[in-house]
Design a protein around this motif. Structure first.
Motif, PDB file in Angstrom:
ATOM      1  N   THR A 150       9.779  38.894  25.346  1.00 50.03           N
ATOM      2  CA  THR A 150      10.642  38.773  24.072  1.00 50.03           C
ATOM      3  C   THR A 150      11.689  40.230  24.182  1.00 50.03           C
ATOM      4  O   THR A 150      12.825  40.017  24.068  1.00 50.03           O
ATOM      5  N   ARG A 162      18.103  42.377  27.547  1.00 41.76           N
ATOM      6  CA  ARG A 162      19.093  41.922  28.910  1.00 41.76           C
ATOM      7  C   ARG A 162      20.149  41.362  28.417  1.00 41.76           C
ATOM      8  O   ARG A 162      21.259  41.396  28.883  1.00 41.76           O
ATOM      9  N   ASN A 163      19.847  40.580  27.127  1.00 43.34           N
ATOM     10  CA  ASN A 163      20.894  39.949  26.454  1.00 43.34           C
ATOM     11  C   ASN A 163      21.927  40.719  25.284  1.00 43.34           C
ATOM     12  O   ASN A 163      22.501  39.917  24.776  1.00 43.34           O
ATOM     13  N   VAL A 219      15.062  32.007  31.200  1.00 43.18           N
ATOM     14  CA  VAL A 219      16.105  32.453  30.506  1.00 43.18           C
ATOM     15  C   VAL A 219      17.298  33.067  30.900  1.00 43.18           C
ATOM     16  O   VAL A 219      18.533  32.371  30.684  1.00 43.18           O
ATOM     17  N   SER A 220      17.212  33.703  32.092  1.00 41.22           N
ATOM     18  CA  SER A 220      18.265  34.118  33.014  1.00 41.22           C
ATOM     19  C   SER A 220      18.898  32.978  33.814  1.00 41.22           C
ATOM     20  O   SER A 220      20.102  32.800  33.934  1.00 41.22           O
ATOM     21  N   VAL A 236      11.381  35.036  31.232  1.00 40.28           N
ATOM     22  CA  VAL A 236      12.167  36.026  31.564  1.00 40.28           C
ATOM     23  C   VAL A 236      13.125  35.367  32.587  1.00 40.28           C
ATOM     24  O   VAL A 236      14.578  35.055  32.605  1.00 40.28           O
ATOM     25  N   ARG A 240      19.523  30.028  30.119  1.00 41.87           N
ATOM     26  CA  ARG A 240      20.642  30.336  29.045  1.00 41.87           C
ATOM     27  C   ARG A 240      20.350  29.679  28.193  1.00 41.87           C
ATOM     28  O   ARG A 240      21.465  28.953  27.299  1.00 41.87           O
ATOM     29  N   GLU A 263      12.090  42.225  26.816  1.00 42.01           N
ATOM     30  CA  GLU A 263      12.879  42.229  27.705  1.00 42.01           C
ATOM     31  C   GLU A 263      14.070  41.273  27.888  1.00 42.01           C
ATOM     32  O   GLU A 263      15.287  41.425  28.321  1.00 42.01           O
ATOM     33  N   ILE A 264      13.855  39.893  27.306  1.00 43.28           N
ATOM     34  CA  ILE A 264      14.990  38.950  27.237  1.00 43.28           C
ATOM     35  C   ILE A 264      15.966  39.518  26.213  1.00 43.28           C
ATOM     36  O   ILE A 264      17.338  39.460  26.713  1.00 43.28           O
TER      37      ILE A 264
END
Length: 223
Positions: A66, A72-73, A43-44, A40, A47, A68-69
């Protein structure tokens, strides 16, 4: 260039996947993660376009990461990040849990390198990828659930999809990406993206994979 983050707690797996992907000129591995929580965070920070996500990891499993990602997106078709779950385990409950978490694909760790590369390219382009070994079982299960629901349903499933949108649903169920759908319907890719966005909104689902799940579960397509 398709950028990839590899999330797995085993160094040999991370290194192996990176080696497989390094041979493709349009794919670049830009980072690794060793746990769900780390994935997580990465990914932040990085990107990536695609995340290869293991299920069983310490400090936060892959399915939770997955969810949470993608939460968030935003909706996956409007986002730059997509997730392919890659695991040793091929139990159906893992497959359904991965897809229900919003993943765009599910592969086994013994997938051929060519299949892994193809999956990354397909998912990055907005498509869905499932291990060929799992697809018949998964589609059969979707069809079975759809048949069971149809047998107990007294009315057709309610939806506001247009005839063209239903055509798009049928093509999504065949595993087509945006390019293929555009060619099949003789429309622009931007039109396909608009249709998929409208379909997701009307069905109140987050991803194109969930559109296919909805279609199978409601008996609107068959395996």
């Amino acid at each position: 260039m398709i950028t990839v983050l590899i999330a797995d707690d085993q160094p040999v797996v991370r290194q192996g996947f990176e080696l497989f992907l390094a041979g493709h000129p349009n794919i670049a591995v830009i980072g690794h993660a060793t746990s769900g929580k780390h994935a997580v965070q990465q990914v932040s920070a990085l990107r990536p376009d695609v995340v290869l996500m293991d299920i069983r990891m310490p400090n936060g499993d892959g399915l939770t990461a997955t969810r949470e990602i993608l939460a968030r997106n935003g909706r996956i078709d409007d986002s730059n990040v997509r997730v392919i779950v890659v695991t040793t385990f091929d139990l159906d409950e893992y497959v359904f849990a991965a897809l229900d978490s919003g993943a765009s694909g599910f592969l086994l760790k013994d997938t051929d390198p060519e299949e892994l590369v193809d999956a990354v390219i397909t998912v990055a382009a907005g498509g869905a990828a499932l291990s060929p070994r799992l697809t018949p079982r998964l589609m059969a299960e979707f069809a079975r659930r759809g048949t069971q629901r149809s047998a107990t349903r007294t009315t057709a499933p309610q939806h506001d999809l247009s005839l063209r949108e239903m055509e798009v649903v049928q093509l999504l169920a065949q595993g087509m990406g945006n390019n293929e759908i555009a060619r099949s319907l003789e429309v622009e890719q931007s039109t396909v993206k608009t249709h998929i966005g409208n379909i997701c909104r009307k069905l109140d689902v987050d991803t194109r994979v969930h559109v296919v799940i909805w279609a199978y579960r409601n008996g609107l397509v068959s395996s």
